[in-house]
Structures are given as C-alpha cells and as structure tokens.
Enzyme design. Structure first.
Site, short mmCIF file in Angstrom:
data_model
loop_
_atom_site.label_atom_id
_atom_site.label_comp_id
_atom_site.label_asym_id
_atom_site.label_seq_id
_atom_site.Cartn_x
_atom_site.Cartn_y
_atom_site.Cartn_z
N GLU A 20 0.83 -1.21 0.00
CA GLU A 20 0.00 0.00 0.00
C GLU A 20 0.86 1.26 0.00
OE1 GLU A 20 -2.77 -0.63 3.25
OE2 GLU A 20 -4.15 -1.65 1.91
N GLU A 44 -5.52 -8.30 -1.40
CA GLU A 44 -6.19 -8.19 -0.10
C GLU A 44 -7.66 -7.88 -0.35
OE1 GLU A 44 -4.72 -5.57 2.98
OE2 GLU A 44 -2.64 -6.00 2.42
C1 BG6 Z 1 -4.59 -3.10 4.67
C2 BG6 Z 1 -3.23 -3.51 5.17
O1 BG6 Z 1 -4.70 -1.72 4.65
O2 BG6 Z 1 -5.71 -3.45 5.41
C3 BG6 Z 1 -3.24 -4.68 6.16
O3 BG6 Z 1 -2.36 -3.81 4.11
C4 BG6 Z 1 -4.42 -4.51 7.08
O4 BG6 Z 1 -2.00 -4.73 6.80
C5 BG6 Z 1 -5.69 -4.57 6.26
O5 BG6 Z 1 -4.45 -5.45 8.12
C6 BG6 Z 1 -6.97 -4.54 7.06
O6 BG6 Z 1 -6.96 -3.44 7.92
P1 BG6 Z 1 -7.22 -3.62 9.46
O7 BG6 Z 1 -7.03 -2.27 10.04
O8 BG6 Z 1 -8.61 -4.13 9.59
O9 BG6 Z 1 -6.22 -4.59 9.94
#
Ligand code: BG6
Length: 491
Positions: A198, A389
């Site tokens: 990111e 993701e």
């Molecule tokens: C992304 C990141 O922004 O979102 C992850 O790359 C992160 O590291 C994921 O865990 C989900 O966000 P969160 O805050 O729910 O863990």
C-alpha cells in the site's frame, strides 16, 4: 463464473501481524514493535523516549516518530504484534491448513528486521534467512506459490529514526541491499514479489484526515518519502529481473474507490482529483515509470519540492513493475458539500453511501466498486492484475456447537469473487486473488484480534489471552469448494 486456468487462489498476511517472536533469533525492532494496541475508538500509539521521558503519539501507517525521538517499549503498554498469532512457531500447522483449503498461493511478507536487524548491517542475519527458507520450503511441499511482500509497514526502527522515515536517499540503498539479498537467497523458491505494501497509504491518510493535519510539512514529507520509495522499488525490480528473469514483481496499491456524492461538476472534478492523488500518482510512477501530467499540479498545491535526479528518472523508467496488485475492501464518497451522514474506513473519510451496507468498523461493502476499479486500472496499465487483499473484518462468536458459522464473511467474499468474474469477462487480465487475513491476525489499524478476517479462527483475544489454537470456520470449507471448482461453485 469462468476464472482462468492456473488462477492463483489464496490468502494474504503480513509478517508483523502474524509472526510474533519479535525479538527471537536476532530480529531487530521494527516500527510496529513499538506500536501499542488500540480499539475502534482509541488509536494505536507509538511509544518512544524524548529527552529521557517516555511518550506516546498516535500511530499512522506511513508516519514516523517526532524528531529526536527514540522508539522505546513501555513496560505498562500492551503490544499485540509481539506475539501476534505466533506464526513463527506455528507455520507448519498453518501452511498445512492453507494446503487443505487448496491454496495455490500464500501472500506473506518478510520482516526486514529479521534479515537486517538495524537495517544498515553489511551482512544479513542467517537465522532470519533460514526461517523464511523453511517457510517457503513448507509452501512448496504443498505446491503453494509464495507471494512475498518485501516491505509491509515495518521499517527497521533504527533506520526510521536515523533517516526520519524515508527523508534521506540513503534509504534507497538500504532497501535495495535488503531486496538483493532476498532475490539471491530465494531464487527458485519464490517467483512473485511485491515491493511496498500500500505504497499510496500516506497520501490517502493525508487526504482522508487532512483537516486534522496541522504541520504544513507533512505533504513534503509524504511526497519525498514516496519518491525515494519509487526509486527503491524500481531499482529492486531491475535487480530482480537481472537475478532471475522468471521473477514477477508487482506494486501494491491501497485501492479505495472514490465516488462523487452529487452531479455537481465541482464534486465530479474533486472525485477525479482524488483518484489522481490517491491512486494514479503511485500507479503511474510504478507502472509507467514516470510521473503523471498532474504531478506538477499536486506538488504546487502542496508546496512540495522534491529531491529528484536525472538518474532517479531513468531508474523509474527502467524498473516498471510487471503486474499491478492492490488491496480492496470498500469505496468512499467525496463531495464539496457539507454532509451530515459521514463514514470513515480504511484510509478514507467521506459521506455515507445510502446504497451500501457498513461493517461494525464502518467499512462499506461494495463489490461493484471492485469490478469498477479492476476495469479502470486494467484499461490504464494493461498489465496482469492481482487482488492481494480483500475481506471482511468482523467479530466471530463460537456457537453452541463449538463452531464458527461466519456466513456474513462468506457472503462478502462471494460477492467480491462474482465481481472479479465480471471484470474478467470484460477483459481484465486478473491472475490471482488472496483474501486478507486468511488466518485471524492482529488488525493493522486497531491492533485488535477481535477484528477477524480469517477462514481459520485463532484463540487469542485483545488482551493477549488464549491458547493460540487454530480452528477452521465455515468459510474454510466454503473457500475450499470455491478453489476446487476454480470459482464456479460459490454457493
Ligand atoms: C490493509 C493492510 O490496509 O488493510 C493490512 O495492508 C491490514 O495490513 C488490512 O491489516 C486490514 O486493515 P485492518 O485495520 O482491519 O487490519
């Protein structure tokens, strides 16, 4: 749904959110290691010493410590990443479970501080290298292709302090040295690499919460950091190809889709500008190897003056990424008008969208946004894409039968897989999908364990209590079916 043959189904994690063992086998401290737990309402904090006094400041991905501060561990604070889900000692069991689901790929990151504990050492830490070798070999045993993020929100603390969070071009050499060691060491074991997780997060953060920013140097800081990271990424890509022509190296963008709230032309233009600054600026730098036409406007708007050389520009051109990868969770609504109904989620804050539902953490569910994003970005860059993701953070409750019936998660994932299928039918060259937090892990945003994404439940709570035992949820068996049918059976 028709997904390409050899489509890379799998799941994604990050070292600091799963490994634990934060001070084991020579590992140095990373920025995450001085980050406390938070909650939905209380931010995570960075703990440090300034003039001998223990202090805290809200942690934001991409932000560093105040000048002169030295990161420190506060004995009275709780640091969830120190143990996380102890993947360091459970990796065999976890990879076996991923294999049971039929994973074709497993996205994980390498903790820079396992390889170079401070970051500036001449030689890597052998025990750190050995750990990831064992992990990759374990993946290979099951035919799982590792997808490796080189840097996922965990710069070595020492480097971060010394170079004020990427404010010195010396960071480029540190990163390239680290990447080179990885490319040489894991040749034949790893094929897919991502340079920075990111990378656009600091710009997103500023734009989402910019009204809270008081320091007028923050944009200068964010853009300069990005420039050095673009050069570091490009030099790493070039090196990767020299070391092994089979290496496929991608960028990684936080894909937040913005929509305009109204047809007011001012909203339409604002929306366009948000796309430019939040997404296309980084996308162009890494996929086209040069800054976009609107970069000059952005730099002027924020009074940014970059340290940028002719060699940097050449490096960027020579090190274009091979694939475009991104995270996708939700969309956001922007407007120039005053709104009552607000929403904020992953690096975004805007108006509430009346057409969407929101999670307990306020993140919208918008599968159409994923299709939209894929189609826009593929049209712009025309290189293979991967969703690395995607997922729903939710509280899971163990039912009376001792199991977790996470139909809400299945529902979320099903809709997003359908959206990917539509984008593929529309011509997008999508080669893989790794759901976020395929095994429960520590939330990056809040430090909670209770914000769960996994197909596999891990017995650990927000205070660090629990046996760390693993248990498949209903979604585990559902995803197994999805992979087996190559996306045809989503029921
Ligand atoms: C992304 C990141 O922004 O979102 C992850 O790359 C992160 O590291 C994921 O865990 C989900 O966000 P969160 O805050 O729910 O863990």
């Amino acid at each position: 749904m028709t997904f390409p043959k050899n489509f890379l189904w799998g799941g994604a994690t990050a070292a600091n959110q799963i490994e634990g063992a934060y001070d084991v086998d020579g590992k140095g401290l990373s920025v995450t290691d001085i980050t406390t737990a938070g909650s939905l309402t209380a931010p995570r904090m960075l703990t440090y010493k300034l003039n001998g006094k223990l202090e805290k400041t809200p942690a934001m991905p991409g932000a560093g410590l105040p000048e002169g501060a030295v990161g420190a561990i506060d004995p009275n604070s709780y640091y969830p990443n120190h143990v996380a889900i102890d993947f360091y000692h459970h990796y065999k069991e976890d990879i076996k479970l991923f294999a049971d689901m039929g994973f074709k790929t497993f996205r994980l990151s390498i903790a820079w501080t396992r390889i170079f504990p401070k970051g500036d050492e001449a030689e890597p830490n052998q025990k750190g290298l050995d750990f990831y070798r064992r992990v990759f070999e374990e993946c290979k045993k099951y035919g799982i292709e590792p997808l490796v993020t080189i840097s996922h929100y965990e710069d070595p603390l020492y480097l971060s302090e010394k170079y004020n969070d990427w404010q010195d071009r010396a960071m480029i050499d540190m990163y390239v040295k680290y990447a080179k060691v990885l490319f040489k060491e894991y040749k034949g074991l790893v094929k897919y690499w991502l340079t920075f997780n990111e990378i656009n997060s600091s710009l997103l953060m500023l734009n989402a919460f910019g009204n809270k920013v008081t320091d007028d140097k923050v944009y200068q800081h964010a853009y300069q950091k990005l420039h050095y990271q673009f050069v570091a990424s490009a030099r790493a890509v070039k090196l990767a190809h020299e070391i092994d022509p089979n290496y496929v190296v991608g960028n990684m963008i936080c894909g937040v889709v913005d929509y305009p709230l109204t047809p007011d032309p001012k909203d339409i233009l604002l929306n366009r500008h948000m796309w430019e600054e939040d997404l296309l600026y980084c996308g162009d730098a890494q996929c086209k190897g040069k800054y976009p036409t609107f970069a000059k406007r952005l730099w002027a708007e924020h009074d940014v003056h970059l340290d940028i050389t002719e060699q940097d520009k050449q490096d960027m051109l020579d090190g274009k990424v091979d694939m475009y990868t991104f995270s996708y969770y939700m969309s956001n609504v922007v407007t120039t008008h005053e709104v009552q109904d607000k929403a904020s989620g992953n690096f975004a804050a805007g108006a509430k969208n009346p057409y969407l539902n929101y999670s307990e953490w306020g993140w919208s569910t918008d599968p159409t946004g994923l299709q939209y994003y894929l189609e826009v970005m593929y049209d712009r860059y025309e290189i293979p894409m991967m969703v690395v993701e995607n997922g729903l953070g939710a509280v899971d409750k163990i039912g009376e039968d001792g199991k977790i019936h996470d139909d809400y998660r299945i529902d979320y994932l099903r809709q997003h897989i359908e959206a990917m299928g539509k984008a593929i039918a529309d011509g997008v060259d999508l080669i893989g999908y790794t759901t976020w937090g395929c095994i429960d892990l520590v939330s990056a945003g809040t430090g909670q364990m209770s914000k769960r994404y996994g197909f596999i439940y891990v017995d650990r709570d927000d205070e660090g209590k629990g046996t760390l035992a693993r248990m498949p949820k209903d979604s585990f068996y559902w995803y197994q079916k999805v992979i087996k049918s190559n996306g045809a059976d989503l029921a």
